[in-house]
Write a protein that holds these residues in place. Structure first.
Motif, PDB file in Angstrom:
ATOM      1  N   SER A  52       0.860  -1.195   0.000  1.00  0.00           N
ATOM      2  CA  SER A  52       0.000   0.000   0.000  1.00  0.00           C
ATOM      3  C   SER A  52       0.889   1.235   0.000  1.00  0.00           C
ATOM      4  CB  SER A  52      -0.878   0.021   1.259  1.00  0.00           C
ATOM      5  OG  SER A  52      -0.072   0.234   2.417  1.00  0.00           O
ATOM      6  N   GLN A  53       0.281   2.375  -0.320  1.00  0.00           N
ATOM      7  CA  GLN A  53       1.048   3.613  -0.340  1.00  0.00           C
ATOM      8  C   GLN A  53       1.575   3.967   1.047  1.00  0.00           C
ATOM      9  OE1 GLN A  53      -0.770   6.894  -2.371  1.00  0.00           O
ATOM     10  NE2 GLN A  53      -0.388   5.954  -4.363  1.00  0.00           N
ATOM     11  N   GLY A  54       0.798   3.679   2.068  1.00  0.00           N
ATOM     12  CA  GLY A  54       1.228   3.952   3.446  1.00  0.00           C
ATOM     13  C   GLY A  54       2.460   3.139   3.810  1.00  0.00           C
ATOM     14  N   GLU A  55       2.440   1.854   3.434  1.00  0.00           N
ATOM     15  CA  GLU A  55       3.599   0.997   3.719  1.00  0.00           C
ATOM     16  C   GLU A  55       4.807   1.434   2.901  1.00  0.00           C
ATOM     17  OE1 GLU A  55       2.245  -2.964   2.940  1.00  0.00           O
ATOM     18  OE2 GLU A  55       1.134  -3.124   4.825  1.00  0.00           O
ATOM     19  N   MET A  56       4.560   1.866   1.668  1.00  0.00           N
ATOM     20  CA  MET A  56       5.659   2.326   0.818  1.00  0.00           C
ATOM     21  C   MET A  56       6.295   3.591   1.402  1.00  0.00           C
ATOM     22  SD  MET A  56       7.475   1.757  -1.877  1.00  0.00           S
ATOM     23  CE  MET A  56       6.846   0.993  -3.366  1.00  0.00           C
ATOM     24  N   LEU A  57       5.476   4.462   1.968  1.00  0.00           N
ATOM     25  CA  LEU A  57       5.977   5.709   2.541  1.00  0.00           C
ATOM     26  C   LEU A  57       6.869   5.451   3.764  1.00  0.00           C
ATOM     27  CD1 LEU A  57       5.653   8.671   1.739  1.00  0.00           C
ATOM     28  CD2 LEU A  57       3.767   8.851   3.373  1.00  0.00           C
ATOM     29  N   ALA A  58       6.710   4.292   4.381  1.00  0.00           N
ATOM     30  CA  ALA A  58       7.524   3.938   5.550  1.00  0.00           C
ATOM     31  C   ALA A  58       8.918   3.453   5.159  1.00  0.00           C
ATOM     32  CB  ALA A  58       6.819   2.854   6.375  1.00  0.00           C
ATOM     33  N   ILE A  59       9.129   3.226   3.859  1.00  0.00           N
ATOM     34  CA  ILE A  59      10.451   2.792   3.384  1.00  0.00           C
ATOM     35  C   ILE A  59      11.400   3.988   3.412  1.00  0.00           C
ATOM     36  CG2 ILE A  59      11.750   1.889   1.399  1.00  0.00           C
ATOM     37  CD1 ILE A  59       9.891  -0.213   2.503  1.00  0.00           C
ATOM     38  N   ASN A  60      12.602   3.809   3.973  1.00  0.00           N
ATOM     39  CA  ASN A  60      13.581   4.896   3.997  1.00  0.00           C
ATOM     40  C   ASN A  60      13.960   5.294   2.581  1.00  0.00           C
ATOM     41  OD1 ASN A  60      14.509   5.867   6.683  1.00  0.00           O
ATOM     42  ND2 ASN A  60      14.726   3.666   7.034  1.00  0.00           N
ATOM     43  N   GLY A  61      13.898   6.599   2.311  1.00  0.00           N
ATOM     44  CA  GLY A  61      14.230   7.114   0.981  1.00  0.00           C
ATOM     45  C   GLY A  61      13.009   7.368   0.113  1.00  0.00           C
ATOM     46  N   VAL A  62      11.814   7.043   0.635  1.00  0.00           N
ATOM     47  CA  VAL A  62      10.568   7.296  -0.112  1.00  0.00           C
ATOM     48  C   VAL A  62       9.835   8.463   0.545  1.00  0.00           C
ATOM     49  CG1 VAL A  62       8.400   6.345  -0.984  1.00  0.00           C
ATOM     50  CG2 VAL A  62      10.404   4.845  -0.713  1.00  0.00           C
ATOM     51  N   GLY A  63       9.911   9.643  -0.074  1.00  0.00           N
ATOM     52  CA  GLY A  63       9.173  10.806   0.397  1.00  0.00           C
ATOM     53  C   GLY A  63       7.889  10.967  -0.405  1.00  0.00           C
ATOM     54  N   HIS A  64       7.124  12.004  -0.102  1.00  0.00           N
ATOM     55  CA  HIS A  64       5.829  12.198  -0.767  1.00  0.00           C
ATOM     56  C   HIS A  64       5.972  12.394  -2.269  1.00  0.00           C
ATOM     57  CE1 HIS A  64       3.195  12.189   2.706  1.00  0.00           C
ATOM     58  NE2 HIS A  64       4.057  12.960   3.358  1.00  0.00           N
ATOM     59  N   ARG A  65       6.992  13.180  -2.687  1.00  0.00           N
ATOM     60  CA  ARG A  65       7.161  13.445  -4.119  1.00  0.00           C
ATOM     61  C   ARG A  65       7.506  12.155  -4.883  1.00  0.00           C
ATOM     62  NH1 ARG A  65       8.541  17.908  -7.398  1.00  0.00           N
ATOM     63  NH2 ARG A  65       8.557  17.158  -9.530  1.00  0.00           N
ATOM     64  N   LYS A  66       8.394  11.355  -4.322  1.00  0.00           N
ATOM     65  CA  LYS A  66       8.781  10.111  -5.008  1.00  0.00           C
ATOM     66  C   LYS A  66       7.656   9.080  -4.963  1.00  0.00           C
ATOM     67  CE  LYS A  66      13.789  10.415  -4.878  1.00  0.00           C
ATOM     68  NZ  LYS A  66      15.070   9.762  -4.522  1.00  0.00           N
ATOM     69  N   LEU A  67       6.879   9.082  -3.881  1.00  0.00           N
ATOM     70  CA  LEU A  67       5.730   8.177  -3.811  1.00  0.00           C
ATOM     71  C   LEU A  67       4.738   8.525  -4.927  1.00  0.00           C
ATOM     72  CD1 LEU A  67       4.171   5.947  -2.216  1.00  0.00           C
ATOM     73  CD2 LEU A  67       3.042   7.819  -1.000  1.00  0.00           C
ATOM     74  N   GLU A  68       4.520   9.816  -5.104  1.00  0.00           N
ATOM     75  CA  GLU A  68       3.588  10.289  -6.128  1.00  0.00           C
ATOM     76  C   GLU A  68       4.081   9.917  -7.537  1.00  0.00           C
ATOM     77  OE1 GLU A  68       2.426  14.677  -7.776  1.00  0.00           O
ATOM     78  OE2 GLU A  68       2.590  14.471  -5.606  1.00  0.00           O
ATOM     79  N   LYS A  69       5.411  10.059  -7.769  1.00  0.00           N
ATOM     80  CA  LYS A  69       5.969   9.818  -9.105  1.00  0.00           C
ATOM     81  C   LYS A  69       6.140   8.339  -9.426  1.00  0.00           C
ATOM     82  CE  LYS A  69       9.086  12.234 -11.177  1.00  0.00           C
ATOM     83  NZ  LYS A  69      10.387  12.867 -11.522  1.00  0.00           N
ATOM     84  N   TYR A  70       6.649   7.574  -8.433  1.00  0.00           N
ATOM     85  CA  TYR A  70       7.075   6.202  -8.732  1.00  0.00           C
ATOM     86  C   TYR A  70       6.347   5.118  -7.932  1.00  0.00           C
ATOM     87  CZ  TYR A  70      11.126   9.034 -10.217  1.00  0.00           C
ATOM     88  OH  TYR A  70      11.940   9.974 -10.778  1.00  0.00           O
ATOM     89  N   GLY A  71       5.605   5.531  -6.914  1.00  0.00           N
ATOM     90  CA  GLY A  71       5.029   4.552  -5.995  1.00  0.00           C
ATOM     91  C   GLY A  71       4.205   3.477  -6.672  1.00  0.00           C
ATOM     92  N   SER A  72       3.300   3.873  -7.572  1.00  0.00           N
ATOM     93  CA  SER A  72       2.358   2.901  -8.147  1.00  0.00           C
ATOM     94  C   SER A  72       3.077   1.850  -8.998  1.00  0.00           C
ATOM     95  CB  SER A  72       1.298   3.628  -8.980  1.00  0.00           C
ATOM     96  OG  SER A  72       1.905   4.352 -10.034  1.00  0.00           O
ATOM     97  N   VAL A  73       4.110   2.251  -9.771  1.00  0.00           N
ATOM     98  CA  VAL A  73       4.784   1.268 -10.634  1.00  0.00           C
ATOM     99  C   VAL A  73       5.611   0.285  -9.802  1.00  0.00           C
ATOM    100  CG1 VAL A  73       4.812   2.544 -12.798  1.00  0.00           C
ATOM    101  CG2 VAL A  73       6.624   2.943 -11.128  1.00  0.00           C
ATOM    102  N   PHE A  74       6.241   0.773  -8.740  1.00  0.00           N
ATOM    103  CA  PHE A  74       7.020  -0.140  -7.894  1.00  0.00           C
ATOM    104  C   PHE A  74       6.097  -1.063  -7.100  1.00  0.00           C
ATOM    105  CE2 PHE A  74      10.454   2.632  -9.001  1.00  0.00           C
ATOM    106  CZ  PHE A  74      11.591   1.839  -8.917  1.00  0.00           C
ATOM    107  N   LEU A  75       4.987  -0.524  -6.612  1.00  0.00           N
ATOM    108  CA  LEU A  75       4.003  -1.366  -5.921  1.00  0.00           C
ATOM    109  C   LEU A  75       3.449  -2.419  -6.871  1.00  0.00           C
ATOM    110  CD1 LEU A  75       2.088   1.301  -3.788  1.00  0.00           C
ATOM    111  CD2 LEU A  75       3.372  -0.654  -2.881  1.00  0.00           C
ATOM    112  N   GLY A  76       3.284  -2.029  -8.146  1.00  0.00           N
ATOM    113  CA  GLY A  76       2.777  -2.973  -9.148  1.00  0.00           C
ATOM    114  C   GLY A  76       3.717  -4.151  -9.354  1.00  0.00           C
ATOM    115  N   VAL A  77       5.016  -3.882  -9.416  1.00  0.00           N
ATOM    116  CA  VAL A  77       6.005  -4.964  -9.588  1.00  0.00           C
ATOM    117  C   VAL A  77       6.029  -5.867  -8.360  1.00  0.00           C
ATOM    118  CG1 VAL A  77       8.493  -5.444  -9.739  1.00  0.00           C
ATOM    119  CG2 VAL A  77       7.456  -3.742 -11.243  1.00  0.00           C
ATOM    120  N   ILE A  78       5.928  -5.257  -7.158  1.00  0.00           N
ATOM    121  CA  ILE A  78       5.928  -6.053  -5.916  1.00  0.00           C
ATOM    122  C   ILE A  78       4.698  -6.960  -5.875  1.00  0.00           C
ATOM    123  CG2 ILE A  78       5.761  -5.917  -3.398  1.00  0.00           C
ATOM    124  CD1 ILE A  78       7.375  -3.237  -3.647  1.00  0.00           C
ATOM    125  N   GLU A  79       3.538  -6.392  -6.202  1.00  0.00           N
ATOM    126  CA  GLU A  79       2.291  -7.170  -6.177  1.00  0.00           C
ATOM    127  C   GLU A  79       2.335  -8.308  -7.201  1.00  0.00           C
ATOM    128  OE1 GLU A  79      -2.534  -6.426  -6.625  1.00  0.00           O
ATOM    129  OE2 GLU A  79      -1.184  -4.714  -6.329  1.00  0.00           O
TER     130      GLU A  79
END
Length: 615
Positions: free
Chosen positions: A578-605
Motif C-alpha cells: 500500500s502507499q502507506g507501507e511504501m511511505l515507511a520505506i527509507n528514501g521514499v518521500g511524498h514526491r517520489k511516492l507520487e511519481k514512482y510509488g504505483s509502478v514499484f508497488l505494481g512490480v511487488i504485487e
C-alpha cells in the motif's frame, strides 16, 4: 450498565526539521549529529561539521535551507557534484539550481533572476565564481539565509587537498558579517579543523565532530605480488557490482582499464589527462550503471555521490590517510556492506618517499612526510586496521572492529629464526648487491641466465628455500625489512643490505617470530558477514533494480536518484503493498511516492502473485 471513557493520546507534533526529513527526503529518523547541527544553524550560529563520507552531511544544510526564509548558497568544488545534488533535490520537489561554466549566458541570467526573486531555496556555485566581484554584488540583491562550504578541508594548507581559491573564502564574512556559514568535510585532523575555523572567520562555531567509523566497510590489505592477476581474481568474485580501482599513474590507469575491457569487464579509464568531454562521459556512464568499474587516478571521486559502489581497490598505496579514507569512503554510502582492498608493496612506499625528497624543504614538506609515514604504518599494521585508522583522526577505540583482514584472520606467528637465517645468508652471499626479486630467485634455485652469469647457482644458499613459493619469500624479506634486519638502498636500485641487527639472527643469539605470510584474500573474503545476511527477496530486488534502470534511462537520470539500493532492498524485505507501507520505506518521500510509488508497488504485487501461483 456503566460506560468508561478512554483518553486518546494525540501524537506529538513533529518539529519542522523532522517533518521535512520525512515528507521531502523520505527518511524516518535523523542520523547521529544531524539534528543538533540543523538547530544550531537555524538559530544563526556558524558551524564546523566533520562527518564521514556517506554520513549525511548534505542534509545538515539542505533541511535548514527549507526551514529558513531566503536562499542557501552552497559552495562546491566540482560541476559534476553540483549537478548530482541538484538532480536529487529536484527529484524530491525542492527548488534548487546551480551556476557553472557549462551554462549559456541566458541560463545564468535566468538563474540570477530566480535568485533575486526568491524562487529558489538552494544555489550551488564554485569557490572561484563566489569570489568574483560581480557575483558578490548580485548576492547583495539576493535574500540569503546561509552559506554552506562543502569539502571544507580544501580551505586549510594543512589539509590533504589544499586549494588557494578555497582559502580566500574568508572574505565572505567581510561582506556578510551576520550570515551563518557552515563548513563541512569528511576528513580533518585537529590542526586542519582549527585552520578552517580561522580562515573562514567562523565566529564561535558549533563544532560537530562525528565518528570517522564506517562499520559497513571491510578494510583488507593484500601483499602485492602479481597485482594484475590478483586484481582479476578479486573482480571475478564481485562480478556485476560497481567499484573503483585507484592507481598512482595515468599510464597504469590506461593499461589496467584496457586489460579489463579485453577480458570482458565493463570498465573505463579516468584521469586528468583525458579531455573534459571524455571524463564527463565516463563519470555519467558510471553514475548510470552503464559501466561497472572505473580505473582512475585521484582525479576521480570528489564529485561521486553514487551510493551503490560496493568496493574500492587501491592498486597502489595512497600518499596519506586522509586520501585513503575519502577514497575508500566512496564505497557503501548506502550503508550496505562494502569492501576496501589495498595492494601493498613496500617499494611503492619507497618510491613515494623519493618523490617527496625532491620537493624543497619547508612546512608543507614536513606535513606531507608525516602523513606518508602514517600511511605506511597503517599498511604495515599487525593490529586492527580500523583502530589504526580511527586513532589517526583522534578517535580511540578499545575493541577491535571484527570487520578487517587482521580481525577476521589474525596474523599467525611462527618461530622464524631458520627461515630468517636462510634469507639473510642469501643476501650476504650475493654481496648485498641485488633486490628482493633476485634474492628470492636464488633462494628458490631458479634456473635462469642472470643467476648463471653471476655464478650464484654455485652458492651454498642456492635453492635452500625451494620448498616455499616466490610470494612466501617476498613476504619474509619484507618483514625482515620492517623489523630492521635488512634495508633497501634507494640510491642503488633498492638493493638489500644487512643491518647491524642481522648479526644476532645469523648467530641465533635471539628468538625471532614473524607472521605467517598471507598469500591470498579468498579465505578472508569468504568469511560470513552479519550485515550481508539480510533476509530480503533477491529475485524481487533484481526486478526492482531493472525497473529503476528503465525509469532512470527514460528520465535521463542516474538510477540512484530514483531510489538507492538500500531503499530497494528494504522494499524486497518488507514487501509493501500500500502507499502507506511504501511511505515507511527509507528514501521514499511524498514526491517520489507520487511519481514512482504505483509502478514499484505494481512490480511487488505481481511478484507476490507469481509466488502464490507457483505454490
Amino acid at each position: 450498565m456503566s460506560s468508561s471513557s478512554t483518553a486518546v493520546c494525540e501524537p506529538t507534533p513533529l518539529a519542522p526539521s523532522e517533518k521535512i526529513l520525512q515528507d521531502v527526503f523520505g527518511y524516518q529518523s535523523f542520523r547521529i549529529g544531524q539534528q543538533e547541527v540543523i538547530e544550531a544553524v537555524v538559530e544563526g550560529q556558524d558551524c564546523l561539521v566533520i562527518m564521514p563520507t556517506g554520513g549525511g552531511k548534505s542534509l545538515c544544510y539542505q533541511i535548514p535551507a527549507l526551514i529558513m526564509p531566503g536562499i542557501t548558497l552552497v559552495i562546491s568544488p566540482l560541476i559534476s557534484l553540483m549537478k548530482d545534488q541538484v538532480d536529487q533535490l529536484n527529484a524530491n520537489g525542492v527548488a534548487a539550481a546551480y551556476i557553472n561554466s557549462t551554462m549559456s549566458r541566458e541560463e545564468v541570467m535566468e538563474t540570477f533572476l530566480a535568485m533575486r526573486e526568491g524562487d529558489l531555496k538552494l544555489v550551488y556555485v564554485s569557490p572561484e565564481r563566489v569570489l568574483m566581484r560581480d557575483f558578490i554584488e548580485r548576492l547583495y540583491e539576493t535574500p540569503l539565509s546561509m552559506v554552506a562550504v562543502d569539502e571544507a578541508h580544501c580551505v586549510s594548507q594543512w589539509g590533504h587537498d589544499f586549494r588557494p581559491e578555497y582559502a580566500a573564502l574568508g572574505t565572505l564574512k567581510q561582506h556578510f558579517e551576520n550570515l551563518p556559514i557552515m563548513a563541512l568535510t569528511a576528513t580533518a585532523d585537529d590542526t586542519t579543523r582549527n585552520d578552517i575555523t580561522s580562515r573562514l572567520g567562523l565566529t564561535n562555531p558549533h563544532d560537530y565532530l562525528g565518528s570517522f567509523d564506517r562499520p559497513n566497510i571491510r578494510y583488507t590489505l593484500l601483499e602485492k605480488h602479481k597485482p594484475m592477476t590478483q586484481l582479476t581474481r578479486y573482480l571475478t568474485g564481485v562480478r556485476g557490482q560497481c567499484g573503483i580501482v585507484y592507481c598512482n599513474s595515468r599510464k597504469r590507469v590506461e593499461q589496467i582499464a584496457g586489460k579489463l575491457r579485453d577480458s570482458g569487464v565493463r570498465a573505463a579509464a579516468y584521469h586528468a589527462g583525458l579531455d573534459h568531454d571524455e571524463r564527463g562521459r565516463v563519470q555519467e556512464s558510471f553514475q548510470r550503471d552503464d559501466i561497472h568499474i572505473v580505473v582512475a587516478t585521484v582525479a576521480f571521486g570528489m564529485g561521486i555521490n553514487k551510493p551503490n559502489v560496493r568496493f574500492v581497490v587501491h592498486y597502489d598505496i595512497p600518499r596519506n590517510i586522509e586520501s585513503y579514507y575519502q577514497e575508500t569512503g566512496r564505497a557503501g554510502r548506502d550503508g550496505l556492506p562494502a569492501e576496501a582492498v589495498m595492494f601493498y608493496d613496500p617499494s611503492d612506499l619507497a618510491w613515494l618517499r623519493r618523490c617527496l625528497d625532491e620537493k624543497e624543504e619547508g612546512a608543507q614538506k614536513q606535513v606531507e612526510s608525516h602523513k606518508l609515514n602514517a600511511m605506511g604504518a597503517f599498511a604495515e599494521a599487525q593490529t586492527c586496521r580500523r583502530q589504526v585508522l580511527l586513532n589517526y583522526f583522534g578517535e580511540y577505540r578499545e575493541e577491535p572492529c571484527g570487520n578487517c583482514d587482521i580481525c577476521l584472520d589474525p596474523p599467525k606467528r611462527f618461530n622464524a629464526i631458520e627461515v630468517a637465517q636462510k634469507a639473510l645468508s642469501c643476501v650476504y652471499r650475493v654481496n648485498q648487491s641485488f633486490g628482493v626479486g633476485y634474492v628470492v630467485e636464488v633462494l628458490r634455485g631458479m634456473q635462469n641466465q642472470r643467476i648463471r652469469e653471476h655464478g650464484h647457482d654455485k652458492l651454498t644458499t642456492y635453492g635452500i628455500g625451494r620448498e616455499h613459493s616466490h610470494e612466501y619469500w617476498v613476504s619474509i624479506l619484507r618483514q625482515l625489512i620492517h623489523r630492521g634486519f635488512l634495508t633497501q638502498n634507494i640510491l642503488r636500485s633498492s638493493t638489500l643490505q644487512l643491518t647491524e641487527k642481522a648479526r644476532s639472527v645469523l648467530r641465533a643469539e635471539i628468538e625471532l617470530e614473524l607472521a605467517v605470510p598471507r598469500l591470498d584474500v579468498a579465505a578472508r573474503s569468504a568469511k560470513s558477514d552479519k550485515m550481508a545476511n539480510r533476509h530480503y527477496d533477491k529475485k524481487l530486488f533484481a526486478k526492482l533494480r531493472k525497473l529503476r534502470k528503465a525509469i532512470a534511462d527514460e528520465e535521463d537520470l542516474p538510477p540512484y536518484v530514483v531510489f538507492n539500493d538500500a531503499s530497494l532492498m528494504e522494499m524486497a524485505e518488507i514487501l509493501p503493498t500500500s502507499q502507506g507501507e511504501m511511505l515507511a520505506i527509507n528514501g521514499v518521500g511524498h514526491r517520489k511516492l507520487e511519481k514512482y510509488g504505483s509502478v514499484f508497488l505494481g512490480v511487488i504485487e505481481e511478484h507476490l502473485m507469481a509466488g502464490i501461483s507457483e505454490r
